[in-house]
Design a protein around this motif. Structure first.
Motif, PDB file in Angstrom:
ATOM      1  N   MET A 102       1.034  -1.148  -0.143  1.00  0.00           N
ATOM      2  CA  MET A 102       0.012   0.095  -0.141  1.00  0.00           C
ATOM      3  C   MET A 102       0.849   1.182   0.186  1.00  0.00           C
ATOM      4  SD  MET A 102      -2.797  -1.119   2.834  1.00  0.00           S
ATOM      5  CE  MET A 102      -3.518   0.515   2.670  1.00  0.00           C
ATOM      6  N   ILE A 103       0.655   2.414  -0.740  1.00  0.00           N
ATOM      7  CA  ILE A 103       1.100   3.531  -0.526  1.00  0.00           C
ATOM      8  C   ILE A 103       0.319   4.041   0.395  1.00  0.00           C
ATOM      9  CG2 ILE A 103       1.423   5.719  -2.174  1.00  0.00           C
ATOM     10  CD1 ILE A 103       1.472   4.046  -4.351  1.00  0.00           C
ATOM     11  N   PRO A 104       1.077   4.823   1.636  1.00  0.00           N
ATOM     12  CA  PRO A 104       0.595   5.424   2.557  1.00  0.00           C
ATOM     13  C   PRO A 104      -0.056   6.678   2.340  1.00  0.00           C
ATOM     14  CG  PRO A 104       2.942   5.338   2.610  1.00  0.00           C
ATOM     15  CD  PRO A 104       2.735   4.655   1.481  1.00  0.00           C
ATOM     16  N   ILE A 105       0.346   7.490   1.156  1.00  0.00           N
ATOM     17  CA  ILE A 105      -0.243   8.785   0.812  1.00  0.00           C
ATOM     18  C   ILE A 105      -0.620   8.965  -0.540  1.00  0.00           C
ATOM     19  CG2 ILE A 105       1.943   9.984   0.407  1.00  0.00           C
ATOM     20  CD1 ILE A 105       0.868  12.357   2.061  1.00  0.00           C
ATOM     21  N   THR A 106      -2.017   9.525  -0.705  1.00  0.00           N
ATOM     22  CA  THR A 106      -2.441   9.780  -1.821  1.00  0.00           C
ATOM     23  C   THR A 106      -2.879  11.139  -2.062  1.00  0.00           C
ATOM     24  OG1 THR A 106      -4.599   8.734  -1.490  1.00  0.00           O
ATOM     25  CG2 THR A 106      -2.762   7.207  -2.574  1.00  0.00           C
ATOM     26  N   PHE A 107      -3.357  11.592  -3.218  1.00  0.00           N
ATOM     27  CA  PHE A 107      -3.805  12.919  -3.682  1.00  0.00           C
ATOM     28  C   PHE A 107      -4.926  12.740  -4.465  1.00  0.00           C
ATOM     29  CE2 PHE A 107       0.732  13.548  -2.660  1.00  0.00           C
ATOM     30  CZ  PHE A 107       0.665  14.370  -1.677  1.00  0.00           C
ATOM     31  N   SER A 108      -5.811  13.834  -4.305  1.00  0.00           N
ATOM     32  CA  SER A 108      -7.022  13.755  -5.228  1.00  0.00           C
ATOM     33  C   SER A 108      -6.519  13.984  -6.601  1.00  0.00           C
ATOM     34  CB  SER A 108      -7.794  15.049  -4.835  1.00  0.00           C
ATOM     35  OG  SER A 108      -8.839  15.336  -5.737  1.00  0.00           O
ATOM     36  N   ASP A 109      -7.437  13.386  -7.492  1.00  0.00           N
ATOM     37  CA  ASP A 109      -7.219  13.490  -9.032  1.00  0.00           C
ATOM     38  C   ASP A 109      -7.181  14.991  -9.439  1.00  0.00           C
ATOM     39  OD1 ASP A 109      -6.712  10.715  -9.193  1.00  0.00           O
ATOM     40  OD2 ASP A 109      -8.780  10.424  -9.928  1.00  0.00           O
ATOM     41  N   GLU A 110      -8.002  15.824  -8.704  1.00  0.00           N
ATOM     42  CA  GLU A 110      -8.255  17.049  -8.921  1.00  0.00           C
ATOM     43  C   GLU A 110      -6.941  18.020  -8.750  1.00  0.00           C
ATOM     44  OE1 GLU A 110     -11.499  18.529  -6.865  1.00  0.00           O
ATOM     45  OE2 GLU A 110     -12.758  16.707  -7.472  1.00  0.00           O
TER      46      GLU A 110
END
Length: 171
Positions: A102-110
């Motif tokens: 799992m990648i611990p941080i993600t961002f909104s596609d926006e």
């Protein structure tokens, strides 16, 4: 503010009133004069001592990406010197390392600007003294404001709330 009013100062004051943070980590190079003006304004604004405007003078902190700091090498436990920027980049990059698939941080596609910055940020050069210089290829036409702001925010968490940062990276 006086006639040399700026969008940056007004935005910071507005966000400070809304969020009432404990720290503002600011880029020393670009923001030095803005920080000085905000601190002076915070002293002279006439707000009560506990008001966010009055607290601003205490919570604005300059971060000089080019200064050296001594940190402990995690493997040898020896003290090594790294630039503040190199330290921050190494710490922030850990947020994107897969842990248990799992990648611990993600961002909104926006948030295309920050995503683009993160995907294209790299070591551009290593000086004769071994100092890594980070940025983007000029041909990409990417500004570094978004990634610098993101790294400054992460640095504030690392500096003042390291136990939280360790939990984010380890869970």
């Amino acid at each position: 503010f006086p006639s040399h009013d700026t969008v940056a100062k007004n935005t910071l004051v507005s966000l400070n009133r809304e969020w009432q943070p404990k720290h503002w980590m600011c880029d020393y190079g670009y923001g030095t004069s803005i920080m000085e003006e905000l601190k002076l304004w915070s002293i002279k604004n006439g707000a009560p001592p506990s008001h966010p405007d009055s607290l601003l003078k205490h919570i604005i902190e300059p971060v000089n990406f080019g200064t050296f700091m001594e940190i402990e090498d995690p493997f040898t436990h020896e003290e090594i010197k790294k630039t503040t920027k190199a330290f921050i980049v190494s710490q922030v990059s850990r947020l994107f390392e897969p842990i248990n698939g799992m990648i611990p941080i993600t961002f909104s596609d926006e948030d295309e600007e920050l995503t683009n910055c993160l995907e294209n940020y790299k070591v551009l050069n290593i000086t004769s003294r071994g100092v890594e210089q980070y940025g983007f290829d000029k041909k990409d036409g990417i500004e570094d404001h978004a990634i610098d702001a993101f790294m400054l925010a992460c640095y504030g968490v690392i500096k003042y709330y390291n136990e939280i940062f360790r939990k984010i990276v380890s869970t």
